[in-house]
Design a protein around this motif. Structure first.
Motif, PDB file in Angstrom:
ATOM      1  N   ALA A  81      25.115   7.992 -16.775  1.00  0.00           N
ATOM      2  CA  ALA A  81      25.824   8.808 -17.804  1.00  0.00           C
ATOM      3  C   ALA A  81      27.187   8.760 -18.232  1.00  0.00           C
ATOM      4  CB  ALA A  81      24.907  10.478 -18.073  1.00  0.00           C
ATOM      5  N   CYS A  82      28.031   8.891 -16.904  1.00  0.00           N
ATOM      6  CA  CYS A  82      29.109   8.146 -16.501  1.00  0.00           C
ATOM      7  C   CYS A  82      30.103   7.130 -16.924  1.00  0.00           C
ATOM      8  CB  CYS A  82      29.470   9.203 -15.504  1.00  0.00           C
ATOM      9  SG  CYS A  82      29.256   7.298 -14.106  1.00  0.00           S
ATOM     10  N   ALA A  93      40.569  13.100 -12.331  1.00  0.00           N
ATOM     11  CA  ALA A  93      40.545  14.145 -10.759  1.00  0.00           C
ATOM     12  C   ALA A  93      39.867  15.931 -10.633  1.00  0.00           C
ATOM     13  CB  ALA A  93      41.765  14.641 -10.796  1.00  0.00           C
ATOM     14  N   VAL A  94      39.845  16.003 -11.770  1.00  0.00           N
ATOM     15  CA  VAL A  94      38.510  17.092 -11.488  1.00  0.00           C
ATOM     16  C   VAL A  94      37.578  17.148 -12.052  1.00  0.00           C
ATOM     17  CG1 VAL A  94      37.866  19.640 -12.968  1.00  0.00           C
ATOM     18  CG2 VAL A  94      41.079  18.866 -12.885  1.00  0.00           C
ATOM     19  N   ALA A  95      36.868  16.145 -12.617  1.00  0.00           N
ATOM     20  CA  ALA A  95      35.448  15.701 -12.812  1.00  0.00           C
ATOM     21  C   ALA A  95      35.341  15.519 -11.186  1.00  0.00           C
ATOM     22  CB  ALA A  95      35.693  14.362 -14.223  1.00  0.00           C
ATOM     23  N   GLU A 112      33.340  13.981 -16.964  1.00  0.00           N
ATOM     24  CA  GLU A 112      34.513  14.207 -17.264  1.00  0.00           C
ATOM     25  C   GLU A 112      33.775  15.355 -18.546  1.00  0.00           C
ATOM     26  OE1 GLU A 112      38.211  12.549 -18.897  1.00  0.00           O
ATOM     27  OE2 GLU A 112      37.961  10.940 -17.299  1.00  0.00           O
ATOM     28  N   LYS A 113      33.102  15.162 -19.688  1.00  0.00           N
ATOM     29  CA  LYS A 113      32.544  15.627 -19.919  1.00  0.00           C
ATOM     30  C   LYS A 113      31.822  16.919 -19.628  1.00  0.00           C
ATOM     31  CE  LYS A 113      28.852  15.363 -24.453  1.00  0.00           C
ATOM     32  NZ  LYS A 113      27.886  14.440 -24.800  1.00  0.00           N
ATOM     33  N   ALA A 114      30.899  16.425 -18.477  1.00  0.00           N
ATOM     34  CA  ALA A 114      30.146  17.477 -18.432  1.00  0.00           C
ATOM     35  C   ALA A 114      31.433  18.551 -17.399  1.00  0.00           C
ATOM     36  CB  ALA A 114      29.387  16.917 -17.298  1.00  0.00           C
ATOM     37  N   ALA A 115      32.451  17.893 -16.909  1.00  0.00           N
ATOM     38  CA  ALA A 115      33.808  18.969 -15.959  1.00  0.00           C
ATOM     39  C   ALA A 115      34.172  20.024 -17.030  1.00  0.00           C
ATOM     40  CB  ALA A 115      34.138  17.929 -15.058  1.00  0.00           C
ATOM     41  N   ARG A 164      31.406  22.219 -17.880  1.00  0.00           N
ATOM     42  CA  ARG A 164      31.674  23.278 -17.284  1.00  0.00           C
ATOM     43  C   ARG A 164      32.579  24.332 -16.437  1.00  0.00           C
ATOM     44  NH1 ARG A 164      28.891  22.036 -10.900  1.00  0.00           N
ATOM     45  NH2 ARG A 164      27.146  21.856 -12.598  1.00  0.00           N
ATOM     46  N   LEU A 165      33.540  24.312 -16.719  1.00  0.00           N
ATOM     47  CA  LEU A 165      35.493  24.632 -17.008  1.00  0.00           C
ATOM     48  C   LEU A 165      34.454  25.360 -18.230  1.00  0.00           C
ATOM     49  CD1 LEU A 165      38.178  22.318 -16.128  1.00  0.00           C
ATOM     50  CD2 LEU A 165      37.120  24.020 -14.726  1.00  0.00           C
ATOM     51  N   LEU A 166      34.707  25.322 -18.978  1.00  0.00           N
ATOM     52  CA  LEU A 166      34.493  25.640 -19.813  1.00  0.00           C
ATOM     53  C   LEU A 166      33.279  27.409 -19.486  1.00  0.00           C
ATOM     54  CD1 LEU A 166      34.543  23.800 -23.658  1.00  0.00           C
ATOM     55  CD2 LEU A 166      36.403  25.709 -22.375  1.00  0.00           C
ATOM     56  N   HIS A 167      32.247  26.718 -19.495  1.00  0.00           N
ATOM     57  CA  HIS A 167      31.349  28.140 -18.618  1.00  0.00           C
ATOM     58  C   HIS A 167      32.137  28.639 -18.176  1.00  0.00           C
ATOM     59  CE1 HIS A 167      27.202  29.560 -17.903  1.00  0.00           C
ATOM     60  NE2 HIS A 167      27.647  29.105 -16.397  1.00  0.00           N
ATOM     61  N   TYR A 168      32.314  28.350 -17.323  1.00  0.00           N
ATOM     62  CA  TYR A 168      32.811  29.404 -16.331  1.00  0.00           C
ATOM     63  C   TYR A 168      33.871  30.266 -16.422  1.00  0.00           C
ATOM     64  CZ  TYR A 168      29.229  27.948 -12.855  1.00  0.00           C
ATOM     65  OH  TYR A 168      28.040  27.868 -12.088  1.00  0.00           O
TER      66      TYR A 168
END
Length: 183
Positions: A48-49, A159-161, A168-171, A174-178
Motif C-alpha cells: 500500500a505504500c 521521517a515520521v512515517a 505517510e497516509k497511515a501516519a 494515526r497522528l490525528l487519531h491520537y
C-alpha cells in the motif's frame, strides 16, 4: 498483477444487479480474462505504500482453472518479497526500548491467560477492565506525543512515517487519531 504490456491494471468491478454500487476487487485471480476482464500474465509483490517487487512470477491460468481454487495456487514468491519489504520497513521504524517491549509482551501474555484462570464471566470482565486501564494510559500519553509530532508534521512527515513503520497516509491518520483522542 501485470498485464502483457507490463502495466498494472485497475480494479475489477462486479455488477451485482440493479443497485448503484459496484463491488470492486484487486485480487489477482479476478484478472483471468473472463467476462471481458483483463488477463494478468505475471504477478509481483506490492504494498500500500507504493513499493513494488522487482521479480515477476508467471501465472499459469491452466493450473489455476485445473485446481479450481485460487488459494491453492503458489503465490509464495510475491508474498515472500512483500514480507521482506515489511521486515525492512519495520527495521527502519523506531525501536521500542527492550524493557518496554518485554513488558508489553508480558501484558499480552497475561491477558491471553486471564480468562483461562478465572471462571469465564469474571475472566472476561477482568480482561475488559485491564483494557480500560490500558486505554486510560493511551488517552493520557498518546495525544501529547501526537501533538509534538504534528508540530513538525509537514516538514518531516516522511521521517515520521518511517519512524512509525507505515505509509505517510497511515501516519497522518494515526497522528490525528491520537491528537484528538482525549477531546
Amino acid at each position: 498483477m501485470l498485464l502483457a504490456d507490463g502495466s498494472e491494471p485497475g480494479p475489477v468491478f462486479f455488477d451485482l444487479g440493479s443497485g448503484s454500487n459496484f463491488h470492486e476487487s484487486k485480487s489477482w485471480w479476478h484478472y483471468n480474462g473472463e467476462f471481458r476482464r483483463p488477463t494478468a500474465v505475471t504477478m509481483r509483490g506490492r504494498c500500500a505504500c507504493g513499493w513494488r517487487g522487482t521479480r515477476r512470477y508467471p501465472i499459469d491460468w491452466e493450473k489455476v482453472r485445473e485446481d479450481d481454487d485460487p488459494d491453492a495456487y503458489d503465490t509464495t514468491g510475491p508474498y515472500a518479497e512483500w514480507e521482506a519489504h515489511l521486515d525492512e520497513v519495520a527495521g527502519r521504524a523506531v525501536a521500542l526500548p527492550g524493557d518496554l517491549t518485554a513488558l508489553l509482551g508480558q501484558v499480552r501474555e497475561r491477558l491471553d491467560r486471564l480468562w483461562l484462570e478465572e471462571d469465564p464471566e469474571r475472566g472476561y470482565a477482568a480482561v475488559l477492565r485491564a483494557c480500560g486501564e490500558l486505554e486510560a494510559i493511551v488517552a493520557e500519553t498518546g495525544p501529547e506525543a501526537a501533538r509534538a509530532l504534528a508540530r513538525e508534521q509537514e516538514e518531516s512527515m516522511p521521517a515520521v512515517a518511517e519512524a512509525l513503520g507505515m505509509t505517510e497516509k497511515a501516519a497522518r491518520a494515526r497522528l490525528l487519531h491520537y491528537e484528538y483522542l482525549g477531546r
